[in-house]
Motif scaffolding. Sequence first.
Motif, PDB file in Angstrom:
ATOM      1  N   VAL A  36       0.869  -1.180   0.000  1.00 28.70           N
ATOM      2  CA  VAL A  36       0.000   0.000   0.000  1.00 28.70           C
ATOM      3  C   VAL A  36       0.903   1.226   0.000  1.00 28.70           C
ATOM      4  N   TYR A  37       0.658   2.151  -0.915  1.00 28.58           N
ATOM      5  CA  TYR A  37       1.528   3.322  -1.091  1.00 28.58           C
ATOM      6  C   TYR A  37       0.786   4.600  -0.736  1.00 28.58           C
ATOM      7  N   THR A  38       1.463   5.469   0.024  1.00 29.34           N
ATOM      8  CA  THR A  38       0.886   6.769   0.375  1.00 29.34           C
ATOM      9  C   THR A  38       1.336   7.804  -0.641  1.00 29.34           C
ATOM     10  N   SER A  39       0.452   8.160  -1.546  1.00 29.48           N
ATOM     11  CA  SER A  39       0.731   9.128  -2.599  1.00 29.48           C
ATOM     12  C   SER A  39       0.120  10.478  -2.216  1.00 29.48           C
ATOM     13  N   ILE A  40      -0.148  11.317  -3.193  1.00 26.30           N
ATOM     14  CA  ILE A  40      -0.673  12.655  -2.922  1.00 26.30           C
ATOM     15  C   ILE A  40      -1.632  13.051  -4.032  1.00 26.30           C
ATOM     16  N   ILE A  41      -2.632  13.870  -3.673  1.00 29.18           N
ATOM     17  CA  ILE A  41      -3.565  14.359  -4.671  1.00 29.18           C
ATOM     18  C   ILE A  41      -2.885  15.422  -5.545  1.00 29.18           C
ATOM     19  N   GLY A  42      -3.525  15.758  -6.644  1.00 29.66           N
ATOM     20  CA  GLY A  42      -3.046  16.832  -7.501  1.00 29.66           C
ATOM     21  C   GLY A  42      -2.697  16.354  -8.894  1.00 29.66           C
ATOM     22  N   PRO A  43      -2.988  17.166  -9.910  1.00 29.78           N
ATOM     23  CA  PRO A  43      -2.634  16.818 -11.278  1.00 29.78           C
ATOM     24  C   PRO A  43      -1.160  17.078 -11.559  1.00 29.78           C
ATOM     25  N   VAL A  44      -0.649  16.409 -12.564  1.00 27.76           N
ATOM     26  CA  VAL A  44       0.727  16.643 -12.991  1.00 27.76           C
ATOM     27  C   VAL A  44       0.719  17.776 -14.009  1.00 27.76           C
ATOM     28  N   GLN A  45       1.243  18.902 -13.617  1.00 28.64           N
ATOM     29  CA  GLN A  45       1.331  20.049 -14.525  1.00 28.64           C
ATOM     30  C   GLN A  45       2.465  20.931 -14.043  1.00 28.64           C
ATOM     31  N   ASP A  46       2.812  21.933 -14.832  1.00 26.75           N
ATOM     32  CA  ASP A  46       3.945  22.785 -14.498  1.00 26.75           C
ATOM     33  C   ASP A  46       3.591  23.706 -13.336  1.00 26.75           C
ATOM     34  N   SER A  47       4.210  23.454 -12.193  1.00 23.74           N
ATOM     35  CA  SER A  47       4.098  24.322 -11.024  1.00 23.74           C
ATOM     36  C   SER A  47       5.264  23.988 -10.115  1.00 23.74           C
ATOM     37  N   ASN A  48       5.432  24.756  -9.047  1.00 19.54           N
ATOM     38  CA  ASN A  48       6.513  24.477  -8.113  1.00 19.54           C
ATOM     39  C   ASN A  48       6.314  23.156  -7.389  1.00 19.54           C
ATOM     40  N   PHE A  49       5.078  22.642  -7.386  1.00 24.30           N
ATOM     41  CA  PHE A  49       4.768  21.408  -6.672  1.00 24.30           C
ATOM     42  C   PHE A  49       4.780  20.196  -7.590  1.00 24.30           C
ATOM     43  N   SER A  50       4.784  20.421  -8.898  1.00 26.30           N
ATOM     44  CA  SER A  50       4.617  19.307  -9.843  1.00 26.30           C
ATOM     45  C   SER A  50       5.704  18.243  -9.759  1.00 26.30           C
ATOM     46  N   PRO A  51       6.986  18.551  -9.452  1.00 29.68           N
ATOM     47  CA  PRO A  51       7.967  17.463  -9.351  1.00 29.68           C
ATOM     48  C   PRO A  51       7.594  16.428  -8.300  1.00 29.68           C
ATOM     49  N   ILE A  52       6.966  16.856  -7.200  1.00 23.78           N
ATOM     50  CA  ILE A  52       6.564  15.913  -6.159  1.00 23.78           C
ATOM     51  C   ILE A  52       5.400  15.062  -6.645  1.00 23.78           C
ATOM     52  N   VAL A  53       4.428  15.698  -7.293  1.00 26.16           N
ATOM     53  CA  VAL A  53       3.306  14.931  -7.831  1.00 26.16           C
ATOM     54  C   VAL A  53       3.806  13.940  -8.872  1.00 26.16           C
ATOM     55  N   LYS A  54       4.692  14.378  -9.752  1.00 27.97           N
ATOM     56  CA  LYS A  54       5.223  13.499 -10.795  1.00 27.97           C
ATOM     57  C   LYS A  54       5.957  12.303 -10.208  1.00 27.97           C
ATOM     58  N   SER A  55       6.753  12.529  -9.159  1.00 27.69           N
ATOM     59  CA  SER A  55       7.486  11.413  -8.558  1.00 27.69           C
ATOM     60  C   SER A  55       6.525  10.428  -7.917  1.00 27.69           C
ATOM     61  N   ASN A  56       5.433  10.919  -7.334  1.00 26.48           N
ATOM     62  CA  ASN A  56       4.428  10.031  -6.758  1.00 26.48           C
ATOM     63  C   ASN A  56       3.716   9.219  -7.836  1.00 26.48           C
ATOM     64  N   ARG A  57       3.381   9.863  -8.958  1.00 27.10           N
ATOM     65  CA  ARG A  57       2.728   9.130 -10.042  1.00 27.10           C
ATOM     66  C   ARG A  57       3.666   8.069 -10.626  1.00 27.10           C
ATOM     67  N   HIS A  58       4.950   8.388 -10.673  1.00 27.91           N
ATOM     68  CA  HIS A  58       5.930   7.426 -11.161  1.00 27.91           C
ATOM     69  C   HIS A  58       5.919   6.183 -10.278  1.00 27.91           C
ATOM     70  N   THR A  59       5.921   6.383  -8.963  1.00 28.02           N
ATOM     71  CA  THR A  59       5.885   5.240  -8.044  1.00 28.02           C
ATOM     72  C   THR A  59       4.580   4.479  -8.171  1.00 28.02           C
ATOM     73  N   GLU A  60       3.475   5.185  -8.338  1.00 26.13           N
ATOM     74  CA  GLU A  60       2.185   4.509  -8.533  1.00 26.13           C
ATOM     75  C   GLU A  60       2.259   3.546  -9.718  1.00 26.13           C
ATOM     76  N   GLU A  61       2.790   4.029 -10.841  1.00 22.38           N
ATOM     77  CA  GLU A  61       2.878   3.187 -12.037  1.00 22.38           C
ATOM     78  C   GLU A  61       3.833   2.015 -11.823  1.00 22.38           C
ATOM     79  N   TYR A  62       4.930   2.282 -11.146  1.00 22.97           N
ATOM     80  CA  TYR A  62       5.904   1.217 -10.882  1.00 22.97           C
ATOM     81  C   TYR A  62       5.266   0.131 -10.032  1.00 22.97           C
ATOM     82  N   LEU A  63       4.509   0.538  -9.023  1.00 26.54           N
ATOM     83  CA  LEU A  63       3.848  -0.431  -8.153  1.00 26.54           C
ATOM     84  C   LEU A  63       2.781  -1.209  -8.907  1.00 26.54           C
TER      85      LEU A  63
END
Length: 203
Positions: A36-63
């Motif tokens: 079970v993985y603890t990810s975060i809400i939010g879309p992947v788009q260009d913002s100061n927060f997007s690298p964190i969202v992108k890394s979480n989505r990457h782990t989601e796909e890997y899992l």
Amino acid sequence: MDVLLLVSGNDDPEKRKQQHANVIDAARVAGVGKVVYTSIIGPVQDSNFSPIVKSNRHTEEYLKNSGLTWSIGRNGIYLEPDLEYLDHYRKDGKITNSAGDGRCAYTTRAELADAYARILTEDQHNGQIYNLTGPAITQYELADLMNEVFDTHLHYEPMSVEAYRQQRINELGDFMGTVIAGIYQGIRNGDMDGALRLSKSHG
């Protein structure tokens, strides 16, 4: 070990990808039945927060592609930091950030603990992705709720994205200041309202 809870790391977003992958690979080798993985809400788009969202989505796909049984929770923004900052708000008489009129679907750590206990132990959550959030509120509503609960007299005063970013960097340093500013930029853009409460992967 039958079930493993993978809490997302605190390192640089790019480093997290491999760190999380290492945990998932180790779980597979060790014969763990479910991750079970603890990810975060939010879309992947260009913002100061997007690298964190992108890394979480990457782990989601890997899992999801790991061959393991999995479940994913996408956490809302924690309410506790605002409560821990209450004395500062009380001193200033206001809440200031760059969220503007945006709505944020807050959650609490206690609520998340209950949710993850269920996700970890109940099989009907296997293969599911949950947005773990509460009702979305504005910063104006947050101030009103704090006034009601804590007998304060706060109001909300919006700031520009850049001014708030610089303020956070000055106080917290470049990395964490940029992350926190990015969260409030996301709220301003409507990215943190917790829409889509439940989704099921078809991958």
